[in-house]
Design a protein around this motif. Structure first.
Motif, mmCIF file in Angstrom:
data_model
loop_
_atom_site.group_PDB
_atom_site.id
_atom_site.type_symbol
_atom_site.label_atom_id
_atom_site.label_comp_id
_atom_site.label_asym_id
_atom_site.label_seq_id
_atom_site.Cartn_x
_atom_site.Cartn_y
_atom_site.Cartn_z
ATOM 1 N N UNK A 7 0.739 -1.233 -0.074
ATOM 2 C CA UNK A 7 -0.067 0.107 -0.021
ATOM 3 C C UNK A 7 0.853 1.313 0.100
ATOM 4 N N UNK A 8 0.449 2.361 -0.207
ATOM 5 C CA UNK A 8 0.817 3.666 -0.374
ATOM 6 C C UNK A 8 1.137 4.314 1.115
ATOM 7 N N UNK A 9 1.976 5.507 1.181
ATOM 8 C CA UNK A 9 2.140 6.145 2.350
ATOM 9 C C UNK A 9 2.157 7.557 2.188
ATOM 10 N N UNK A 10 1.655 8.189 3.312
ATOM 11 C CA UNK A 10 1.617 9.622 3.339
ATOM 12 C C UNK A 10 2.684 9.943 4.464
ATOM 13 N N UNK A 11 3.308 11.384 4.398
ATOM 14 C CA UNK A 11 4.294 11.881 5.311
ATOM 15 C C UNK A 11 3.485 12.978 6.046
ATOM 16 N N UNK A 12 3.677 12.828 7.443
ATOM 17 C CA UNK A 12 2.916 13.889 8.156
ATOM 18 C C UNK A 12 4.131 14.828 8.516
ATOM 19 N N UNK A 13 3.996 15.868 7.906
ATOM 20 C CA UNK A 13 5.253 16.926 7.734
ATOM 21 C C UNK A 13 5.327 17.469 9.487
ATOM 22 N N UNK A 14 4.436 17.509 10.106
ATOM 23 C CA UNK A 14 4.675 18.304 11.452
ATOM 24 C C UNK A 14 4.972 17.103 12.505
ATOM 25 N N UNK A 15 4.594 15.851 12.354
ATOM 26 C CA UNK A 15 5.335 14.923 13.352
ATOM 27 C C UNK A 15 6.462 14.126 12.611
ATOM 28 N N UNK A 16 6.877 14.456 11.702
ATOM 29 C CA UNK A 16 8.024 13.923 10.879
ATOM 30 C C UNK A 16 7.924 12.170 11.039
ATOM 31 N N UNK A 61 -4.099 13.485 -1.237
ATOM 32 C CA UNK A 61 -2.943 14.362 -0.901
ATOM 33 C C UNK A 61 -2.063 14.652 -1.915
ATOM 34 N N UNK A 62 -2.227 14.045 -3.009
ATOM 35 C CA UNK A 62 -1.299 14.233 -4.235
ATOM 36 C C UNK A 62 -1.432 15.683 -4.756
ATOM 37 N N UNK A 63 -2.585 16.447 -4.288
ATOM 38 C CA UNK A 63 -2.772 17.700 -4.764
ATOM 39 C C UNK A 63 -2.176 18.859 -4.114
ATOM 40 N N UNK A 64 -1.461 19.649 -4.611
ATOM 41 C CA UNK A 64 -0.949 20.653 -3.916
ATOM 42 C C UNK A 64 -1.651 21.528 -2.973
ATOM 43 N N UNK A 65 -1.270 21.536 -1.800
ATOM 44 C CA UNK A 65 -1.806 22.318 -0.645
ATOM 45 C C UNK A 65 -2.976 21.450 0.166
ATOM 46 N N UNK A 66 -3.251 20.385 -0.431
ATOM 47 C CA UNK A 66 -4.178 19.691 0.422
ATOM 48 C C UNK A 66 -3.991 19.383 1.816
ATOM 49 N N UNK A 67 -5.151 19.541 2.713
ATOM 50 C CA UNK A 67 -4.694 19.408 4.212
ATOM 51 C C UNK A 67 -3.778 20.451 4.681
ATOM 52 N N UNK A 68 -3.784 21.677 3.974
ATOM 53 C CA UNK A 68 -2.799 22.874 4.770
ATOM 54 C C UNK A 68 -1.473 22.318 4.410
ATOM 55 N N UNK A 69 -1.240 21.235 3.672
ATOM 56 C CA UNK A 69 0.229 20.952 3.330
ATOM 57 C C UNK A 69 0.882 19.826 4.653
ATOM 58 N N UNK A 70 -0.129 19.660 5.351
ATOM 59 C CA UNK A 70 0.577 18.756 6.832
ATOM 60 C C UNK A 70 0.931 17.333 5.998
ATOM 61 N N UNK A 71 -0.205 16.878 5.241
ATOM 62 C CA UNK A 71 0.158 15.369 4.786
ATOM 63 C C UNK A 71 0.339 15.647 3.295
ATOM 64 N N UNK A 72 1.477 14.789 2.744
ATOM 65 C CA UNK A 72 1.965 14.586 1.679
ATOM 66 C C UNK A 72 2.055 13.160 1.253
#
Length: 223
Positions: free
Chosen positions: A37-46, A59-70
């Motif tokens: 399966x795929x993964x997301x990065x939680x940029x706040x919690x690293x 979350x492939x869309x730029x700015x989705x979730x205020x940029x927290x998840x990528x």
């Protein structure tokens, strides 16, 4: 006082049987996940999050979730012209011949890690040195922050993290680097890693090489 007979083999089995592994679920919507399966990065919690196809796509869309998840992309690129001499590698102050680098947007700096028996070990990385040694390279210029890593392998030393094949430079999904760290930690034996760790390393880089391609002259979008 009431006494009860000791439990027989069938009764004891209930105490000794290991529970079945918990079903893997998307960490955002709780949808059941397949083994791959795929993964997301939680940029706040690293940290990395397991994600279903729908949440990953969101979350492939730029700015989705205020940029927290990528969303972690699925591209593998190689640089067939990559050359890194011993002096340049020494300037990075990484004690083994294998490391990965990625841009941490939350901390606004490039981070460097290498596998070890204890897991992913972070190495101090001087920003100016990074730029001079690797930052101006062909693949480094294409790295997406947080979600992709520059994976470097050097032919050096005798440890599991240093040998077992030709060196090189690849752009890979960042979750693949942590997969490698986990596999090395599981297989590591003794001082230098041992035969199992070296075999694991060789298999990993064979799979990376099979998927990687040189970057095209056109813009790479990372999807």
């Amino acid at each position: 006082m009431t006494t009860r007979p000791a439990p027989g083999p069938d009764g004891l089995r209930g105490f000794t049987r290991r529970p079945p592994p918990a079903e893997k679920r998307c960490e955002l919507c709780a949808e059941p996940l397949p083994g791959e399966h795929r993964h997301l990065v939680d940029t706040r919690k690293r940290s990395l999050l397991c994600a279903c196809a729908g949440c990953h796509l969101l979350f492939t869309r730029p700015g989705a979730g205020a940029g927290r998840f990528r969303a972690v992309p699925d591209r593998y690129l190689s640089d067939p012209d990559f050359v890194l001499d011993e002096e340049s590698w020494s300037r990075l102050q990484i004690p083994v011949g294998l490391a990965f680098f990625f841009r941490n947007s939350e901390l606004d700096r490039t981070a460097a890690f290498y596998p070890s028996p204890a897991g992913a070990t972070e190495s101090e990385l001087d920003p100016a040195t990074w730029q001079e040694v690797l930052g101006s390279g062909r693949l480094a210029a294409l790295l997406q922050p947080d979600t992709e890593a520059l994976l470097i392998r050097r032919e050096r030393g005798t440890g599991a993290a240093s040998t077992g094949g030709a060196g090189g430079c690849w752009l890979v999904p960042v979750d693949v680097c942590y997969e490698l760290v986990g596999r090395m930690r599981l297989r590591w034996q003794g001082f230098d890693g041992g035969a199992e760790a070296r075999a694991e390393l060789a298999d990993f880089f064979a799979r990376v090489a099979a998927r990687a391609r040189p970057p095209t002259t056109e813009r790479e979008d990372g999807r």
